[in-house]
Scaffold this motif. Structure first.
Motif, PDB file in Angstrom:
ATOM      1  N   GLY A 317       0.800  -1.219   0.000  1.00 13.43           N
ATOM      2  CA  GLY A 317       0.000   0.000   0.000  1.00 13.43           C
ATOM      3  C   GLY A 317       0.830   1.264   0.000  1.00 13.43           C
ATOM      4  N   ALA A 318       0.142   2.400  -0.123  1.00 13.61           N
ATOM      5  CA  ALA A 318       0.823   3.698  -0.174  1.00 13.61           C
ATOM      6  C   ALA A 318       1.143   4.240   1.209  1.00 13.61           C
ATOM      7  CB  ALA A 318      -0.030   4.703  -0.939  1.00 13.61           C
ATOM      8  N   GLY A 319       0.593   3.620   2.256  1.00 16.46           N
ATOM      9  CA  GLY A 319       0.845   4.081   3.619  1.00 16.46           C
ATOM     10  C   GLY A 319      -0.384   4.695   4.244  1.00 16.46           C
ATOM     11  N   PRO A 320      -0.570   4.529   5.562  1.00 16.80           N
ATOM     12  CA  PRO A 320      -1.705   5.148   6.253  1.00 16.80           C
ATOM     13  C   PRO A 320      -1.760   6.654   6.007  1.00 16.80           C
ATOM     14  CG  PRO A 320      -0.620   3.580   7.693  1.00 16.80           C
ATOM     15  CD  PRO A 320       0.243   3.706   6.471  1.00 16.80           C
ATOM     16  N   LYS A 321      -2.944   7.152   5.748  1.00 19.11           N
ATOM     17  CA  LYS A 321      -3.225   8.566   5.473  1.00 19.11           C
ATOM     18  C   LYS A 321      -2.647   9.044   4.139  1.00 19.11           C
ATOM     19  CE  LYS A 321      -4.314  10.288  10.027  1.00 19.11           C
ATOM     20  NZ  LYS A 321      -4.316  11.462  10.885  1.00 19.11           N
ATOM     21  N   ALA A 322      -2.259   8.112   3.267  1.00 21.52           N
ATOM     22  CA  ALA A 322      -1.712   8.504   1.967  1.00 21.52           C
ATOM     23  C   ALA A 322      -2.806   8.777   0.950  1.00 21.52           C
ATOM     24  CB  ALA A 322      -0.778   7.422   1.446  1.00 21.52           C
ATOM     25  N   PHE A 323      -4.001   8.273   1.178  1.00 21.64           N
ATOM     26  CA  PHE A 323      -5.068   8.450   0.191  1.00 21.64           C
ATOM     27  C   PHE A 323      -5.327   9.917  -0.091  1.00 21.64           C
ATOM     28  CE2 PHE A 323      -9.450   9.193  -1.002  1.00 21.64           C
ATOM     29  CZ  PHE A 323      -9.641   8.314  -2.048  1.00 21.64           C
ATOM     30  N   GLN A 324      -5.426  10.710   0.978  1.00 19.87           N
ATOM     31  CA  GLN A 324      -5.747  12.124   0.766  1.00 19.87           C
ATOM     32  C   GLN A 324      -4.635  12.866   0.037  1.00 19.87           C
ATOM     33  OE1 GLN A 324      -5.586  14.323   4.736  1.00 19.87           O
ATOM     34  NE2 GLN A 324      -5.660  12.207   5.419  1.00 19.87           N
ATOM     35  N   GLN A 325      -3.390  12.372   0.116  1.00 18.68           N
ATOM     36  CA  GLN A 325      -2.294  13.017  -0.598  1.00 18.68           C
ATOM     37  C   GLN A 325      -2.275  12.636  -2.077  1.00 18.68           C
ATOM     38  OE1 GLN A 325       1.575  13.023   1.446  1.00 18.68           O
ATOM     39  NE2 GLN A 325       0.590  12.107   3.231  1.00 18.68           N
ATOM     40  N   LEU A 326      -2.734  11.433  -2.388  1.00 21.38           N
ATOM     41  CA  LEU A 326      -2.691  10.950  -3.766  1.00 21.38           C
ATOM     42  C   LEU A 326      -4.017  11.101  -4.501  1.00 21.38           C
ATOM     43  CD1 LEU A 326      -0.694   7.643  -3.159  1.00 21.38           C
ATOM     44  CD2 LEU A 326       0.185   9.817  -4.024  1.00 21.38           C
ATOM     45  N   ARG A 327      -5.054  11.492  -3.782  1.00 17.00           N
ATOM     46  CA  ARG A 327      -6.392  11.540  -4.369  1.00 17.00           C
ATOM     47  C   ARG A 327      -6.460  12.401  -5.617  1.00 17.00           C
ATOM     48  NH1 ARG A 327     -10.431  15.284  -1.344  1.00 17.00           N
ATOM     49  NH2 ARG A 327      -8.859  16.657  -2.266  1.00 17.00           N
ATOM     50  N   ASP A 328      -6.009  13.655  -5.531  1.00 12.98           N
ATOM     51  CA  ASP A 328      -6.204  14.598  -6.639  1.00 12.98           C
ATOM     52  C   ASP A 328      -5.488  14.167  -7.914  1.00 12.98           C
ATOM     53  OD1 ASP A 328      -7.753  16.117  -4.987  1.00 12.98           O
ATOM     54  OD2 ASP A 328      -6.179  17.551  -4.475  1.00 12.98           O
ATOM     55  N   SER A 329      -4.352  13.486  -7.775  1.00 12.55           N
ATOM     56  CA  SER A 329      -3.591  13.082  -8.964  1.00 12.55           C
ATOM     57  C   SER A 329      -4.196  11.873  -9.663  1.00 12.55           C
ATOM     58  CB  SER A 329      -2.140  12.772  -8.574  1.00 12.55           C
ATOM     59  OG  SER A 329      -2.082  11.687  -7.666  1.00 12.55           O
ATOM     60  N   ARG A 330      -5.142  11.208  -9.021  1.00  8.07           N
ATOM     61  CA  ARG A 330      -5.721   9.992  -9.598  1.00  8.07           C
ATOM     62  C   ARG A 330      -7.246  10.026  -9.697  1.00  8.07           C
ATOM     63  NH1 ARG A 330      -1.053   9.133  -7.317  1.00  8.07           N
ATOM     64  NH2 ARG A 330       0.346   7.477  -8.031  1.00  8.07           N
ATOM     65  N   ALA A 331      -7.883  11.045  -9.158  1.00  6.54           N
ATOM     66  CA  ALA A 331      -9.342  11.117  -9.168  1.00  6.54           C
ATOM     67  C   ALA A 331      -9.849  11.664 -10.496  1.00  6.54           C
ATOM     68  CB  ALA A 331      -9.821  12.010  -8.032  1.00  6.54           C
ATOM     69  N   PRO A 332     -11.048  11.249 -10.934  1.00  5.74           N
ATOM     70  CA  PRO A 332     -11.659  11.817 -12.140  1.00  5.74           C
ATOM     71  C   PRO A 332     -11.936  13.311 -11.942  1.00  5.74           C
ATOM     72  CG  PRO A 332     -12.775   9.790 -11.450  1.00  5.74           C
ATOM     73  CD  PRO A 332     -11.863  10.176 -10.341  1.00  5.74           C
ATOM     74  N   LEU A 333     -11.968  14.050 -13.022  1.00  5.98           N
ATOM     75  CA  LEU A 333     -12.193  15.487 -12.935  1.00  5.98           C
ATOM     76  C   LEU A 333     -13.588  15.821 -12.416  1.00  5.98           C
ATOM     77  CD1 LEU A 333     -10.524  16.697 -16.265  1.00  5.98           C
ATOM     78  CD2 LEU A 333      -9.625  16.890 -13.939  1.00  5.98           C
ATOM     79  N   ARG A 334     -14.542  14.903 -12.594  1.00  7.59           N
ATOM     80  CA  ARG A 334     -15.912  15.190 -12.165  1.00  7.59           C
ATOM     81  C   ARG A 334     -16.109  15.067 -10.658  1.00  7.59           C
ATOM     82  NH1 ARG A 334     -16.214  10.215 -14.764  1.00  7.59           N
ATOM     83  NH2 ARG A 334     -16.629   8.435 -13.379  1.00  7.59           N
ATOM     84  N   LEU A 335     -15.123  14.552  -9.917  1.00 11.12           N
ATOM     85  CA  LEU A 335     -15.253  14.394  -8.469  1.00 11.12           C
ATOM     86  C   LEU A 335     -15.452  15.752  -7.809  1.00 11.12           C
ATOM     87  CD1 LEU A 335     -15.064  12.562  -5.929  1.00 11.12           C
ATOM     88  CD2 LEU A 335     -12.603  13.075  -5.909  1.00 11.12           C
ATOM     89  N   SER A 336     -16.412  15.843  -6.933  1.00 10.09           N
ATOM     90  CA  SER A 336     -16.699  17.098  -6.234  1.00 10.09           C
ATOM     91  C   SER A 336     -15.519  17.501  -5.353  1.00 10.09           C
ATOM     92  CB  SER A 336     -17.948  16.948  -5.361  1.00 10.09           C
ATOM     93  OG  SER A 336     -19.068  16.626  -6.144  1.00 10.09           O
ATOM     94  N   SER A 337     -15.396  18.794  -5.110  1.00  8.49           N
ATOM     95  CA  SER A 337     -14.340  19.283  -4.225  1.00  8.49           C
ATOM     96  C   SER A 337     -14.649  18.982  -2.769  1.00  8.49           C
ATOM     97  CB  SER A 337     -14.161  20.797  -4.402  1.00  8.49           C
ATOM     98  OG  SER A 337     -15.378  21.479  -4.086  1.00  8.49           O
ATOM     99  N   GLY A 338     -15.917  18.694  -2.465  1.00 11.44           N
ATOM    100  CA  GLY A 338     -16.300  18.378  -1.093  1.00 11.44           C
ATOM    101  C   GLY A 338     -17.804  18.214  -1.008  1.00 11.44           C
ATOM    102  N   SER A 339     -18.266  17.840   0.176  1.00 12.65           N
ATOM    103  CA  SER A 339     -19.709  17.694   0.390  1.00 12.65           C
ATOM    104  C   SER A 339     -20.220  18.880   1.202  1.00 12.65           C
ATOM    105  CB  SER A 339     -20.009  16.387   1.132  1.00 12.65           C
ATOM    106  OG  SER A 339     -19.341  16.356   2.383  1.00 12.65           O
ATOM    107  N   ASP A 340     -21.477  19.237   0.978  1.00 12.04           N
ATOM    108  CA  ASP A 340     -22.061  20.390   1.662  1.00 12.04           C
ATOM    109  C   ASP A 340     -22.468  20.030   3.082  1.00 12.04           C
ATOM    110  OD1 ASP A 340     -21.750  21.658  -0.728  1.00 12.04           O
ATOM    111  OD2 ASP A 340     -23.845  21.487  -1.328  1.00 12.04           O
ATOM    112  N   ALA A 341     -22.229  20.959   4.003  1.00 12.10           N
ATOM    113  CA  ALA A 341     -22.676  20.809   5.390  1.00 12.10           C
ATOM    114  C   ALA A 341     -23.165  22.160   5.869  1.00 12.10           C
ATOM    115  CB  ALA A 341     -21.536  20.312   6.285  1.00 12.10           C
ATOM    116  N   ALA A 342     -24.321  22.156   6.560  1.00  8.13           N
ATOM    117  CA  ALA A 342     -24.878  23.423   7.028  1.00  8.13           C
ATOM    118  C   ALA A 342     -25.793  23.187   8.218  1.00  8.13           C
ATOM    119  CB  ALA A 342     -25.656  24.120   5.905  1.00  8.13           C
TER     120      ALA A 342
END
Length: 441
Positions: A317-342
């Motif tokens: 694996g890439a290492g614990p907590k590595a997903f958030q560091q590698l996400r943007d370089s491998r995620a599709p462009l249509r992925l939202s920047s985040g979810s809404d909370a209010a």
């Protein structure tokens, strides 16, 4: 005539008595861990590397007490099978951390994984020495759920909850909109624990008052769970309750299904409780593949992103907590920047998507094949053990474990209620150990 006044115990004496009580029944700390989850944290930075809550501190106190007892030989051994299963989790996390793309960041992830999946579950396992301990911890799940259920129901009825379809009606309990799944998780656990405790009293000589109280608690908790609008919690609770009822009494399962359907028609269709929101949310479950909404579409994209990360790091694996560091370089462009909370407290915020929202994909991407084999061995071993021991408190352990394993299909660890996963694993380990050949040792 002289009056004799009883002296107020000195603080040192009171602390000594409390310490003695904990030594005699360490499950009190496990129960405190569950109850302290209800304490609001006020945490607003979801990207912080470390979140320490009152429940975390209680769980670490339980770990420390268990370690001290083990050193003194006061706590029974956990058994070779359990030691191997939990030890494999530590080994997999250590291998992933050593080979991580960022070992310094992964080190905090290693500590968290060790706490959630090894240290606290083992401490809970050691603390559950008899049925009284098990019932105490299960009772704390019910109590915490009732607290959150009352708050959540009030939020829905008074329109003071988190935003849902533009209206402040979503029940979130004391956790707030940034931890949107927490209340539904606590309520689900409490509902299942109450139902299991009630079923455990159906035998001749069972406590009728306890059985009726637990049935009433489970019935009440169905409402705040409904108005949490959490599809994931609904699915996991439905699956866990089905397994629980089938294991306890197949005929009762059929009667319960009919009764639940009738109650739903009356409450939602007749009285309008939950109204169109619940109906629309239920309907959307059937369209998650054909016409997924944005949140479901984002999950699919996050899963595919985790798959791409694993392909680059297949073994360790890439290492614990590595997903958030590698996400943007491998995620599709249509992925939202985040979810809404209010809600009324935080206003409107965008919450970043820092994980794949699937525990199995998270382990696969961050700990590779070594990690996923270790976790599946632990989960399947506990599940099979609980199925063999599905009587009394073991029924509750089975239901709670099934909830966790189903929920992990579309969620992962994170948030205030993470430590409750540890307590559930400890309960399951206790039930599974009682079912095996090591139970008599």
């Amino acid at each position: 005539m002289a009056l004799t006044l009883t002296a107020v115990p000195e603080p040192a004496r009171a602390l000594r008595r409390a310490g003695t009580a904990l030594l005699e029944r360490p499950s009190l700390l496990a129960a405190a861990t569950v109850l302290l989850v209800c304490v609001p944290t006020g945490e607003k930075d979801v990207t912080a590397a470390v979140h320490i809550t009152a429940a975390d501190l209680a769980s670490l106190a339980l770990v420390a007490l268990t370690a001290a007892d083990l050193v003194r030989g006061r706590t029974p051994a956990i058994g070779r099978t359990a030691a191997v299963r939990f030890g494999a989790i530590v080994v997999a996390a250590a291998v992933a951390t050593i080979g991580s793309i960022d070992p310094a960041t992964s080190l905090t992830g290693f500590v968290r994984l060790a706490q959630v999946f090894v240290l606290v579950p083992v401490a809970v396992l050691c603390a559950l020495r008899d049925r009284t301990d098990q019932r105490l911890v299960l009772g704390s799940f019910v109590a915490a759920a009732l607290v959150q259920g009352v708050v959540g129901a009030h939020q829905y009825l008074t329109r003071t909850g988190a935003s849902y379809t533009g209206r402040p009606i979503r029940a979130v309990g004391t956790f707030g909109a940034l931890d949107i799944m927490a209340m539904s998780t606590v309520v689900s656990y409490g509902l299942l624990a109450a139902l299991a405790l009630a079923l455990g009293e159906r035998h001749p000589g069972g406590d009728r008052r306890l059985r009726r109280a637990m049935y009433a608690a489970a019935a009440f908790l169905a409402f705040p769970l409904a108005v949490s609008f959490s599809r994931g919690s609904w699915i996991a609770t439905g699956a866990a309750a089905t397994v629980l009822l089938l294991r306890a009494d197949a005929r009762l399962a059929v009667r319960s299904a009919v009764l639940a359907l009738a109650a739903g028609v009356v409450l939602i269709g007749g009285l309008g409780l939950g109204g169109s929101g619940v109906t629309a949310r239920l309907t959307s479950i059937g369209s998650v593949s054909a016409a997924p909404d944005q949140s479901v579409s984002d999950r699919y994209d996050l899963w595919s992103t985790a798959g791409r990360i694993w392909q680059d790091h297949p073994v360790g694996g890439a290492g614990p907590k590595a997903f958030q560091q590698l996400r943007d370089s491998r995620a599709p462009l249509r992925l939202s920047s985040g979810s809404d909370a209010a809600d009324a407290t935080i206003g409107f915020q965008r919450e970043p998507l820092l994980s794949p929202h699937n525990m199995y994909f998270l382990v696969l991407s961050e700990q590779g094949l070594i990690g996923i084999v270790a976790y599946l061995a632990l989960f399947l071993g506990l599940l099979l053990g609980c199925l063999r021991r599905a009587t009394g408190p073991g029924l509750a352990a089975l239901a709670l474990l099934v909830w966790v394993l189903v929920d992990f299909l579309y969620a992962d660890i994170g948030g205030t209620t993470t430590v409750l996963t540890s307590v559930v694993l400890g309960l399951a380990a206790r039930a599974a150990r009682a079912a095996g050949p090591e139970a008599a040792r």
